[in-house]
Design a protein around this motif. Structure first.
Motif, PDB file in Angstrom:
ATOM      1  N   TYR A  21      -2.695 -11.378  18.501  1.00 52.06           N
ATOM      2  CA  TYR A  21      -2.332 -10.211  17.684  1.00 52.06           C
ATOM      3  C   TYR A  21      -1.690 -10.671  16.369  1.00 52.06           C
ATOM      4  CZ  TYR A  21      -3.259  -7.616  21.943  1.00 52.06           C
ATOM      5  OH  TYR A  21      -3.857  -7.091  23.049  1.00 52.06           O
ATOM      6  N   VAL A  22      -2.045  -9.961  15.321  1.00 57.46           N
ATOM      7  CA  VAL A  22      -1.555 -10.310  13.996  1.00 57.46           C
ATOM      8  C   VAL A  22      -0.950  -9.048  13.352  1.00 57.46           C
ATOM      9  CG1 VAL A  22      -3.235 -12.166  13.715  1.00 57.46           C
ATOM     10  CG2 VAL A  22      -3.818  -9.850  12.965  1.00 57.46           C
ATOM     11  N   ASP A  23      -0.425  -9.210  12.168  1.00 56.67           N
ATOM     12  CA  ASP A  23       0.077  -8.036  11.441  1.00 56.67           C
ATOM     13  C   ASP A  23      -0.524  -8.034  10.031  1.00 56.67           C
ATOM     14  OD1 ASP A  23       1.560  -9.858   9.896  1.00 56.67           O
ATOM     15  OD2 ASP A  23       3.207  -9.788  11.340  1.00 56.67           O
ATOM     16  N   ASP A  24      -0.127  -7.061   9.244  1.00 59.88           N
ATOM     17  CA  ASP A  24      -0.745  -6.909   7.919  1.00 59.88           C
ATOM     18  C   ASP A  24      -0.249  -7.926   6.900  1.00 59.88           C
ATOM     19  OD1 ASP A  24       1.795  -5.990   7.688  1.00 59.88           O
ATOM     20  OD2 ASP A  24       1.241  -3.943   7.090  1.00 59.88           O
ATOM     21  N   LYS A  25       0.659  -8.813   7.328  1.00 59.09           N
ATOM     22  CA  LYS A  25       1.150  -9.839   6.413  1.00 59.09           C
ATOM     23  C   LYS A  25       0.360 -11.138   6.507  1.00 59.09           C
ATOM     24  CE  LYS A  25       5.885  -8.027   6.577  1.00 59.09           C
ATOM     25  NZ  LYS A  25       7.303  -8.368   6.890  1.00 59.09           N
ATOM     26  N   VAL A  26      -0.609 -11.172   7.398  1.00 60.21           N
ATOM     27  CA  VAL A  26      -1.381 -12.397   7.604  1.00 60.21           C
ATOM     28  C   VAL A  26      -2.324 -12.621   6.427  1.00 60.21           C
ATOM     29  CG1 VAL A  26      -3.168 -13.466   9.027  1.00 60.21           C
ATOM     30  CG2 VAL A  26      -1.254 -12.271  10.101  1.00 60.21           C
ATOM     31  N   SER A  27      -2.328 -13.869   5.977  1.00 55.70           N
ATOM     32  CA  SER A  27      -3.243 -14.235   4.893  1.00 55.70           C
ATOM     33  C   SER A  27      -4.433 -15.026   5.403  1.00 55.70           C
ATOM     34  CB  SER A  27      -2.500 -15.051   3.828  1.00 55.70           C
ATOM     35  OG  SER A  27      -1.951 -16.220   4.406  1.00 55.70           O
ATOM     36  N   LYS A  28      -4.204 -15.840   6.437  1.00 56.49           N
ATOM     37  CA  LYS A  28      -5.288 -16.625   7.034  1.00 56.49           C
ATOM     38  C   LYS A  28      -5.092 -16.639   8.551  1.00 56.49           C
ATOM     39  CE  LYS A  28      -5.894 -19.834   3.134  1.00 56.49           C
ATOM     40  NZ  LYS A  28      -5.858 -21.261   2.709  1.00 56.49           N
ATOM     41  N   VAL A  29      -6.213 -16.643   9.247  1.00 56.84           N
ATOM     42  CA  VAL A  29      -6.171 -16.720  10.708  1.00 56.84           C
ATOM     43  C   VAL A  29      -7.425 -17.450  11.182  1.00 56.84           C
ATOM     44  CG1 VAL A  29      -7.297 -14.475  10.991  1.00 56.84           C
ATOM     45  CG2 VAL A  29      -5.847 -15.386  12.819  1.00 56.84           C
ATOM     46  N   ALA A  30      -7.277 -18.178  12.301  1.00 59.80           N
ATOM     47  CA  ALA A  30      -8.415 -18.947  12.815  1.00 59.80           C
ATOM     48  C   ALA A  30      -8.238 -19.182  14.317  1.00 59.80           C
ATOM     49  CB  ALA A  30      -8.535 -20.283  12.088  1.00 59.80           C
ATOM     50  N   TRP A  31      -9.370 -19.410  14.996  1.00 60.43           N
ATOM     51  CA  TRP A  31      -9.387 -19.812  16.406  1.00 60.43           C
ATOM     52  C   TRP A  31      -9.886 -21.245  16.502  1.00 60.43           C
ATOM     53  CZ3 TRP A  31      -7.185 -18.303  20.631  1.00 60.43           C
ATOM     54  CH2 TRP A  31      -6.861 -16.953  20.844  1.00 60.43           C
ATOM     55  N   LEU A  32      -9.175 -22.043  17.301  1.00 58.11           N
ATOM     56  CA  LEU A  32      -9.566 -23.436  17.495  1.00 58.11           C
ATOM     57  C   LEU A  32      -9.595 -23.754  18.993  1.00 58.11           C
ATOM     58  CD1 LEU A  32      -7.322 -23.325  14.924  1.00 58.11           C
ATOM     59  CD2 LEU A  32      -8.145 -25.677  14.701  1.00 58.11           C
ATOM     60  N   ASN A  33     -10.457 -24.700  19.334  1.00 54.59           N
ATOM     61  CA  ASN A  33     -10.530 -25.215  20.710  1.00 54.59           C
ATOM     62  C   ASN A  33     -10.753 -26.716  20.623  1.00 54.59           C
ATOM     63  OD1 ASN A  33     -13.011 -25.562  23.169  1.00 54.59           O
ATOM     64  ND2 ASN A  33     -10.865 -25.236  23.662  1.00 54.59           N
ATOM     65  N   ARG A  34      -9.814 -27.465  21.161  1.00 58.45           N
ATOM     66  CA  ARG A  34      -9.882 -28.930  21.115  1.00 58.45           C
ATOM     67  C   ARG A  34     -10.078 -29.409  19.670  1.00 58.45           C
ATOM     68  NH1 ARG A  34     -13.528 -27.397  25.137  1.00 58.45           N
ATOM     69  NH2 ARG A  34     -12.728 -27.635  27.270  1.00 58.45           N
ATOM     70  N   SER A  35      -9.317 -28.829  18.786  1.00 53.38           N
ATOM     71  CA  SER A  35      -9.343 -29.177  17.357  1.00 53.38           C
ATOM     72  C   SER A  35     -10.623 -28.739  16.653  1.00 53.38           C
ATOM     73  CB  SER A  35      -9.138 -30.689  17.141  1.00 53.38           C
ATOM     74  OG  SER A  35      -7.889 -31.093  17.689  1.00 53.38           O
ATOM     75  N   ASN A  36     -11.519 -28.091  17.367  1.00 56.09           N
ATOM     76  CA  ASN A  36     -12.747 -27.588  16.748  1.00 56.09           C
ATOM     77  C   ASN A  36     -12.542 -26.130  16.335  1.00 56.09           C
ATOM     78  OD1 ASN A  36     -14.234 -29.996  17.241  1.00 56.09           O
ATOM     79  ND2 ASN A  36     -14.546 -29.341  19.369  1.00 56.09           N
ATOM     80  N   ILE A  37     -12.908 -25.826  15.124  1.00 56.62           N
ATOM     81  CA  ILE A  37     -12.765 -24.462  14.632  1.00 56.62           C
ATOM     82  C   ILE A  37     -13.885 -23.594  15.216  1.00 56.62           C
ATOM     83  CG2 ILE A  37     -12.757 -22.982  12.598  1.00 56.62           C
ATOM     84  CD1 ILE A  37     -11.712 -25.340  10.998  1.00 56.62           C
ATOM     85  N   ILE A  38     -13.476 -22.475  15.820  1.00 58.96           N
ATOM     86  CA  ILE A  38     -14.449 -21.529  16.365  1.00 58.96           C
ATOM     87  C   ILE A  38     -14.708 -20.417  15.355  1.00 58.96           C
ATOM     88  CG2 ILE A  38     -14.977 -19.995  18.290  1.00 58.96           C
ATOM     89  CD1 ILE A  38     -12.966 -21.597  19.970  1.00 58.96           C
ATOM     90  N   PHE A  39     -13.600 -19.819  14.885  1.00 60.01           N
ATOM     91  CA  PHE A  39     -13.668 -18.804  13.833  1.00 60.01           C
ATOM     92  C   PHE A  39     -12.612 -19.129  12.782  1.00 60.01           C
ATOM     93  CE2 PHE A  39     -15.956 -16.220  16.911  1.00 60.01           C
ATOM     94  CZ  PHE A  39     -16.819 -15.484  16.127  1.00 60.01           C
ATOM     95  N   ALA A  40     -12.958 -18.950  11.529  1.00 55.54           N
ATOM     96  CA  ALA A  40     -12.001 -18.975  10.430  1.00 55.54           C
ATOM     97  C   ALA A  40     -12.086 -17.607   9.768  1.00 55.54           C
ATOM     98  CB  ALA A  40     -12.324 -20.075   9.433  1.00 55.54           C
ATOM     99  N   SER A  41     -10.999 -16.844   9.920  1.00 63.09           N
ATOM    100  CA  SER A  41     -11.037 -15.424   9.553  1.00 63.09           C
ATOM    101  C   SER A  41     -12.179 -14.775  10.332  1.00 63.09           C
ATOM    102  CB  SER A  41     -11.193 -15.255   8.042  1.00 63.09           C
ATOM    103  OG  SER A  41     -10.022 -15.769   7.401  1.00 63.09           O
ATOM    104  N   ARG A  42     -13.145 -14.196   9.667  1.00 65.60           N
ATOM    105  CA  ARG A  42     -14.264 -13.582  10.375  1.00 65.60           C
ATOM    106  C   ARG A  42     -15.525 -14.433  10.320  1.00 65.60           C
ATOM    107  NH1 ARG A  42     -13.481  -8.281  11.814  1.00 65.60           N
ATOM    108  NH2 ARG A  42     -11.566  -7.292  11.021  1.00 65.60           N
ATOM    109  N   ASP A  43     -15.403 -15.620   9.763  1.00 64.90           N
ATOM    110  CA  ASP A  43     -16.557 -16.515   9.674  1.00 64.90           C
ATOM    111  C   ASP A  43     -16.681 -17.332  10.961  1.00 64.90           C
ATOM    112  OD1 ASP A  43     -17.067 -15.629   7.099  1.00 64.90           O
ATOM    113  OD2 ASP A  43     -15.769 -17.183   6.203  1.00 64.90           O
ATOM    114  N   LYS A  44     -17.815 -17.250  11.575  1.00 62.06           N
ATOM    115  CA  LYS A  44     -18.036 -17.974  12.828  1.00 62.06           C
ATOM    116  C   LYS A  44     -18.520 -19.382  12.535  1.00 62.06           C
ATOM    117  CE  LYS A  44     -20.409 -17.676  17.299  1.00 62.06           C
ATOM    118  NZ  LYS A  44     -21.321 -16.896  18.164  1.00 62.06           N
ATOM    119  N   TRP A  45     -17.765 -20.361  13.049  1.00 63.24           N
ATOM    120  CA  TRP A  45     -18.152 -21.750  12.889  1.00 63.24           C
ATOM    121  C   TRP A  45     -18.876 -22.275  14.138  1.00 63.24           C
ATOM    122  CZ3 TRP A  45     -14.996 -25.512   9.528  1.00 63.24           C
ATOM    123  CH2 TRP A  45     -14.577 -24.879   8.348  1.00 63.24           C
ATOM    124  N   SER A  46     -18.587 -21.670  15.275  1.00 56.21           N
ATOM    125  CA  SER A  46     -19.221 -22.112  16.523  1.00 56.21           C
ATOM    126  C   SER A  46     -20.674 -21.665  16.567  1.00 56.21           C
ATOM    127  CB  SER A  46     -18.472 -21.532  17.732  1.00 56.21           C
ATOM    128  OG  SER A  46     -19.178 -21.788  18.926  1.00 56.21           O
TER     129      SER A  46
END
Length: 304
Positions: A21-46
């Motif tokens: 969960y995030v709030d409206d003050k977030v400027s960047k957000v990402a999902w990582l697994n084992r140092s691998n980026i899955i999502f950066a903001s809404r861009d899917k890297w996986s």
């Protein structure tokens, strides 16, 4: 700032949702697994088509993984960047796998007195517990895990064995093993007869054995067969000797012999003159030699 790691447990093949969960003050957000980026903001890297974002407005940034596999297990990090500071939320995904028996002993035929080991190997996450039962009327649990050892197996231990693997992820996996115990014949019941002259006498003999016994009938040392006046019937574990139109010469001792490839057992059965039998309800004397058979007959006749 890093929050303590949470755990999410899911069964293999199901869908996992890892919350962030995030709030409206977030400027960047990402999902990582084992140092691998899955999502950066809404861009899917996986490149994995099973993985997608779950967003509700600007407050949720969760990860959904469909048809979860064991290799999906591990730590997932939700990285959040605001103007003031960075923080992470870590979740450890635990993948459970139902118990599965992948190797079990085949049905077995063994001789009585032999040692037997039954095998039941199972996989699962967490490791499954294996239990054994012999499905006789009591069906009590047996001591054994992956291997069930039976020393000097007896005929009473023959039957259907149940191996059950369970780890509470799903219904237990159950397999069955049929165990046949071979043993030599044992004559357990005989029935003599006291017909009148001219009537039909019936002598019965029953034996337990595995494999099923073969029966033979003897009068003194002579083997009897189906002929005029004599009829021999086989009925599984029981045999019947019929003597029709009985004469004085037919009275006396007959021997029932039960055999299979493991051994032989015999018993004396009597065709009595009417009124001379002491006991017509029970079994006749079981013996191992002709002399003992003759001695038993003499003893019975003297008591008449």
């Amino acid at each position: 700032m890093q929050r303590p790691t949470d755990n999410v447990t899911v069964r293999q093949g199901d869908t996992a949702v890892i919350r962030c969960y995030v709030d409206d003050k977030v400027s960047k957000v990402a999902w990582l697994n084992r140092s691998n980026i899955i999502f950066a903001s809404r861009d899917k890297w996986s490149l994995d088509p099973r993985v997608e974002l779950v967003t509700k407005g600007q407050l949720e940034y969760s990860l959904r993984i469909q048809k979860v596999e064991v290799y999906d297990e591990g730590q997932y990090t939700c990285s959040i960047q605001t103007k003031e500071r960075a923080r992470t939320s870590q979740v450890f995904l635990i993948v459970q796998v139902p118990a599965n028996i992948y190797k079990v002993s085949e049905d077995i035929t063994i001789n009585e007195g032999s040692n037997v080991t039954l095998t039941c190997l199972a996989s699962g996450r967490p490791d499954p517990m294996i239990t054994w039962r012999l499905l006789n009327p009591s069906a009590e649990p047996l001591d054994g895990e992956e291997y069930l050892d039976i020393s000097g197996i007896t005929r009473t231990q023959a039957g259907r064995y149940e191996c059950k693997a369970s780890n509470d992820v799903a219904s237990p996996d159950v397999k069955y093993i049929n165990v046949i115990v071979n043993y030599a014949p044992l004559i357990k019941d005989t029935q003599s007869s006291d017909p009148q002259v001219g009537r039909t006498g019936a002598l019965q003999c029953e034996a337990s054995a595995v494999p099923k016994p073969e029966f033979k009938w003897y009068r003194d040392d002579k083997r009897l067969s189906n002929r005029q006046g004599i009829s021999i019937q086989m009925m599984g574990s029981r045999t019947l000797l019929l003597v029709s139109n009985v004469t004085e010469e037919d009275y006396g001792n007959y021997t029932c012999v039960a055999t299979n490839r493991l051994g032989v057992h015999n018993a004396s059965v009597f065709l009595y003159r009417p009124g001379t039998a002491n006991n017509m309800s029970g079994a006749a004397v079981i013996s191992q030699s002709l002399w003992l058979l003759l001695g038993s007959l003499t003893c019975l006749l003297l008591k008449c």
